[in-house]
Design an enzyme around this catalytic site. Structure first.
Site, PDB file in Angstrom:
ATOM      1  N   ASP A  16      50.389  38.256 -40.896  1.00 22.22           N
ATOM      2  CA  ASP A  16      50.550  38.616 -42.316  1.00 22.22           C
ATOM      3  C   ASP A  16      51.420  39.876 -42.502  1.00 22.22           C
ATOM      4  OD1 ASP A  16      50.248  38.903 -45.030  1.00 22.22           O
ATOM      5  OD2 ASP A  16      48.073  38.626 -45.027  1.00 22.22           O
ATOM      6  N   HIS A  48      51.481  38.627 -47.708  1.00 26.78           N
ATOM      7  CA  HIS A  48      50.905  38.287 -49.019  1.00 26.78           C
ATOM      8  C   HIS A  48      51.204  39.361 -50.069  1.00 26.78           C
ATOM      9  CE1 HIS A  48      47.152  40.560 -47.797  1.00 26.78           C
ATOM     10  NE2 HIS A  48      47.121  40.830 -49.080  1.00 26.78           N
ATOM     11  N   SER A 100      45.593  46.287 -48.351  1.00 23.74           N
ATOM     12  CA  SER A 100      46.484  45.337 -47.701  1.00 23.74           C
ATOM     13  C   SER A 100      47.813  46.000 -47.424  1.00 23.74           C
ATOM     14  CB  SER A 100      46.705  44.125 -48.581  1.00 23.74           C
ATOM     15  OG  SER A 100      45.709  43.197 -48.327  1.00 23.74           O
TER      16      SER A 100
HETATM   17  N1  ARG Z   1      42.061  38.196 -48.545  1.00 22.91           N
HETATM   18  C1  ARG Z   1      43.250  38.996 -48.419  1.00 22.91           C
HETATM   19  C2  ARG Z   1      43.353  39.946 -49.617  1.00 22.91           C
HETATM   20  O1  ARG Z   1      42.408  40.110 -50.324  1.00 22.91           O
HETATM   21  C3  ARG Z   1      44.460  38.139 -48.253  1.00 22.91           C
HETATM   22  C4  ARG Z   1      44.861  37.390 -49.452  1.00 22.91           C
HETATM   23  C5  ARG Z   1      46.014  36.478 -49.264  1.00 22.91           C
HETATM   24  N2  ARG Z   1      45.846  35.398 -50.208  1.00 22.91           N
HETATM   25  C6  ARG Z   1      45.365  34.188 -49.877  1.00 22.91           C
HETATM   26  N3  ARG Z   1      44.911  33.429 -50.838  1.00 22.91           N
HETATM   27  N4  ARG Z   1      45.348  33.780 -48.650  1.00 22.91           N
HETATM   28  O2  ARG Z   1      44.313  40.177 -50.270  1.00 22.91           O
HETATM   29  N1  GLU Z   2      43.796  41.331 -48.636  1.00 25.58           N
HETATM   30  C1  GLU Z   2      43.367  42.497 -49.357  1.00 25.58           C
HETATM   31  C2  GLU Z   2      44.492  43.157 -50.157  1.00 25.58           C
HETATM   32  O1  GLU Z   2      45.355  42.499 -50.652  1.00 25.58           O
HETATM   33  C3  GLU Z   2      42.724  43.418 -48.427  1.00 25.58           C
HETATM   34  C4  GLU Z   2      41.484  42.790 -48.048  1.00 25.58           C
HETATM   35  C5  GLU Z   2      40.325  43.529 -48.649  1.00 25.58           C
HETATM   36  O2  GLU Z   2      39.991  43.325 -49.816  1.00 25.58           O
HETATM   37  O3  GLU Z   2      39.789  44.290 -47.863  1.00 25.58           O
HETATM   38  O4  GLU Z   2      44.485  44.327 -50.393  1.00 25.58           O
END
Ligand code: ARG
Ligand code: GLU
Length: 722
Positions: free
Chosen positions: A223, A87, A657
């Site tokens: 991922d 991502h 991330s």
């Molecule tokens: N939640 C993770 C982060 O904050 C992964 C995001 C990937 N995006 C998604 N919509 N699945 O970045």
């Molecule tokens: N998916 C998040 C990022 O893009 C990390 C997840 C979080 O917020 O801990 O950094």
């Protein structure tokens, strides 16, 4: 007897909690030896603080990069090979994708160096060193200064220091405030701009579970994607050139194939973006009870429209895939955050702390003078701020997310042209707009934006008091009897900003005399109307309140640290390099539910069996399925199963991330990519029972590279440890 038993229990608990208390915190690498190393060793860490961060010799920090604008990446070979999340590389994978060559859907693997794909807008940076510059930055300020004067004084010093430290552009030098401006640190980095895409798994692996599983556990998302950093012949940063060669890093991470078990030490080394751990109860109330619900609703509307249109056309799906992921990500996070804060009783907890604080502040005259009125002032500011923050949200999470209006925002410099503007300046503005507009239309679908405009315009008016309604609404009422669809039909028919041809024609033939007409363009007019609301009714007061807050926050955290001298405070995340550490840990998210710390490929297959349709989030490719059925896992299985993700108590946030997740020996065991839903409030309040970061097991990464993609040549570059 009983008393004694209780006393012993209390002692054990107290002692125990001191030993494992580590989970919370994002620590500054510079201070590990002072603050954390003992604690880390107790948890099992085997290296020294110098191994993690050292400016005189290669250390783990030299294998960590800030990836793009907001992610982290890590070096895994002597030839500049880099891992981050799928991502995080998503925009770049999309950049190389088209309906014919859909790398998002099918993945991409460079089988040799020639096939590695350059990414014009991507850079990575290595931290060379950091330095405490608080004294220098704060040398000319005093407590009597008005906030705006203070800020201006500080900015000037910062500018000079940054300039000197950059050594004529050789380095990027940035000074950032810590603890709300009680301290300042300088960060010197080296920026590499030739970063090429080496490999990405198909979305059915890299985005497995999609938005259904996002922020959730149990998780089965592979991922990750792979890039390579290139440098010039002297191993120095250089912009893209065919002549560049793979970068030889000072340090890269050996990869450990032994996996993890419950209670193992883990550490995350990366660039957490933003946390707000020291907010007052008033702020938590505003964020969780007022702002989050409205912002969730605004995003929900855009999500519904996008989902519908993306489902109907492959072209729209590709154009909007990255945008959709971005919108849905925080939509879901805010829901988890609000729920988590409620469950913890966060507002109540903050109030209790504030009660103690007030007593402490009242305890002697000096303190009373300095801090006695802080909380009352906070309360007053938040009372004034809350309704305006909401308008701000409706503008920036609503109105200005209408893509046509966000595109109009790009024309602001052009609209500001006057007699003083030189020909060169004009040329620059036009050239920049030409580039921006190309990027804009590459991923734009006007019919989708039209629906969003109609929906958001209505929601804005329905949700806010009339004093914040823009001029636009008068026009909608008088000309279209309040019918938003008809108004939007008119806007999209008449505006030049929603048609690539018309924008091109305008830019090619631009003369300043055309600006008058541009101001009347219905998209530009609408944009100007709402900007007017912002400038006349929102920003002056908001800026003043924010200035006030910056003083209050600065004093409050200073006071909190004085009040609890024995407590180790960590600064809020601010996109600077930090260390979080903790343990691999299962947990109970709710009564009656236990989440095991680990998932395996079996779980992905299980999810895939439960659905049928082709574009579903749980689709597993035939190739992966056959590897699973033959248990063809290479060297990477554990007890006959393919490990996929694990959770631990490391305190992380957005920006982490792609961060390397390391074991007690500093070996790479996984890539951080998410948090669990029940712990998303950790940006405001961490709790060791519920907050877990989610890591992609490195063995799954290697399995996908070797067995799924057949890119064994990449594995050969790495250092594997059994
Ligand atoms: N939640 C993770 C982060 O904050 C992964 C995001 C990937 N995006 C998604 N919509 N699945 O970045
Ligand atoms: N998916 C998040 C990022 O893009 C990390 C997840 C979080 O917020 O801990 O950094």
């Amino acid at each position: 007897m009983i008393k004694k038993f209780v006393a012993i229990q209390f002692f054990v608990l107290f002692f125990f909690s001191k030993v494992i208390r580590a989970d919370e915190g994002m620590w500054i690498p510079l201070f590990l030896s002072q603050y954390n190393i003992e604690d880390m060793k107790k948890l099992g860490f085997k290296l020294t603080a110098d191994d993690i961060y050292n400016v005189n010799a290669a250390s783990l920090k030299d294998a960590v990069v800030l990836f793009g604008r907001g992610c982290t990446g890590e070096l895994i070979s002597n030839e500049g090979l880099l891992l981050t999340n799928h991502h995080c590389g998503y925009n770049n994978i999309q950049f190389h994708s088209s309906v014919e060559n859909d790398y998002l859907t099918n993945g991409y693997w460079a089988m040799n160096r020639e096939q590695e794909l350059p990414n014009p807008s991507l850079s990575v940076s290595f931290l060379v060193r950091m330095e405490d510059v608080s004294q220098k930055v704060l040398s000319n300020v005093n407590s009597g200064m008005p906030e705006s004067v203070r800020q201006a004084t500080i900015s000037k010093v910062i500018e000079d220091l940054e300039k000197a430290a950059s050594e004529n552009g050789k380095y990027q030098a940035v000074i950032k405030p810590f603890f709300y401006g009680n301290e300042y640190y300088l960060f010197i980095s080296e920026v590499f701009r030739d970063v090429r895409l080496v490999g990405a798994p198909p979305s059915s692996i890299g985005k497995f579970g999609g938005d259904t599983d996002n922020w959730d556990w149990p998780r089965h998302t592979g991922d990750f994607c792979v890039f390579r950093i290139y440098a010039d012949k002297n191993n120095q940063p250089a912009s893209y050139s065919k002549e560049n060669v793979p970068y030889k890093p000072k340090k890269y991470f050996p990869i450990y194939l032994g996996g993890v078990k419950e209670d193992d030490f883990t550490m995350v080394y990366g660039y957490p973006g933003r946390t707000q751990e020291y907010l007052t109860s008033f702020a938590v109330q505003m964020v969780s009870e007022v702002e989050n619900p409205h912002q969730i609703n605004l995003r929900q509307q855009r999500i519904n429209i996008l989902k519908n249109d993306m489902g109907k056309s492959a072209e729209v799906r590709i154009k909007y895939s990255a945008k959709y992921a971005g919108i849905s990500n925080y939509w879901k996070k805010w829901m988890g955050e609000t729920a988590g804060l409620r469950k913890l009783g966060a507002i109540e907890k903050k109030r209790n702390l504030e009660k103690k604080f007030q007593e402490w502040a009242n305890s002697d005259e000096t303190k009373q003078k300095q801090y006695g009125t802080l909380l009352a002032e906070f309360e007053k500011v938040y009372n004034q701020m809350t309704p305006l923050a909401l308008v701000d949200d409706y503008l920036f999470e609503g109105i200005f997310t209408i893509e046509a209006l966000s595109f109009a925002l790009e024309f602001r410099n052009l609209l500001a042209i006057n007699d003083q503007t030189t020909e060169t300046e004009k040329r620059k503005i036009i050239d920049r707009l030409t580039i921006v507009s190309k990027g804009f239309f590459k991923n734009y679908n006007a019919p989708t934006d039209k629906k969003i405009m109609a929906a958001i315009l209505k929601t804005y008016r329905d949700s806010l008091p009339s004093e914040f309604h823009a001029e636009t609404y008068k026009f909608i009422d008088s000309k279209f009897k309040g019918n938003y669809e008809k108004f939007v039909d008119y806007v999209f028919e008449k505006s030049i900003l929603v048609s690539q041809d018309k924008v091109n024609e305008f830019l090619v033939n631009f003369k300043p005399s055309m600006i008058k007409k541009l101001r009347k363009d219905p998209v530009v007019k609408q944009y100007l109307d709402f900007i007017d609301v912002y400038i006349s009714k929102v920003s002056p007061t908001l800026v003043e309140l924010e200035n006030n807050l910056s003083r209050l926050n600065r004093l409050y955290i200073k006071a909190l640290r004085e009040m609890q001298p024995e407590k180790k405070f960590y600064p809020d995340a601010n996109s600077t390099l930090r260390i979080s550490y903790g343990k691999v840990k299962s947990f109970n998210p709710r009564n009656g539910v236990t989440y095991h710390f680990q998932t395996t490929l079996d779980g992905a297959i299980e999810k895939s069996k439960m659905i049928a349709s082709e574009f579903d989030d749980y689709n597993v490719s035939p190739k992966l399925k056959s590897l699973f059925e033959n248990k063809d896992y290479g060297n990477y299985a554990e007890n006959g199963k393919m490990p996929l993700c694990f959770i631990a108590t490391n305190h992380t946030t957005g920006g982490n991330s792609g961060s390397p997740v390391l074991n007690a020996n500093g070996y790479l065991i996984g890539i951080n990519f998410d948090r669990t839903w029940e712990g998303t409030m950790s940006d405001i309040m961490y709790h060791p029972d519920y907050c877990r970061n989610i890591t992609l097991d490195i063995r799954y990464v290697l399995f996908v590279i070797e067995k799924f993609a057949g890119a064994k040549h990449l594995i050969n570059e790495m250092t594997l440890i059994k």
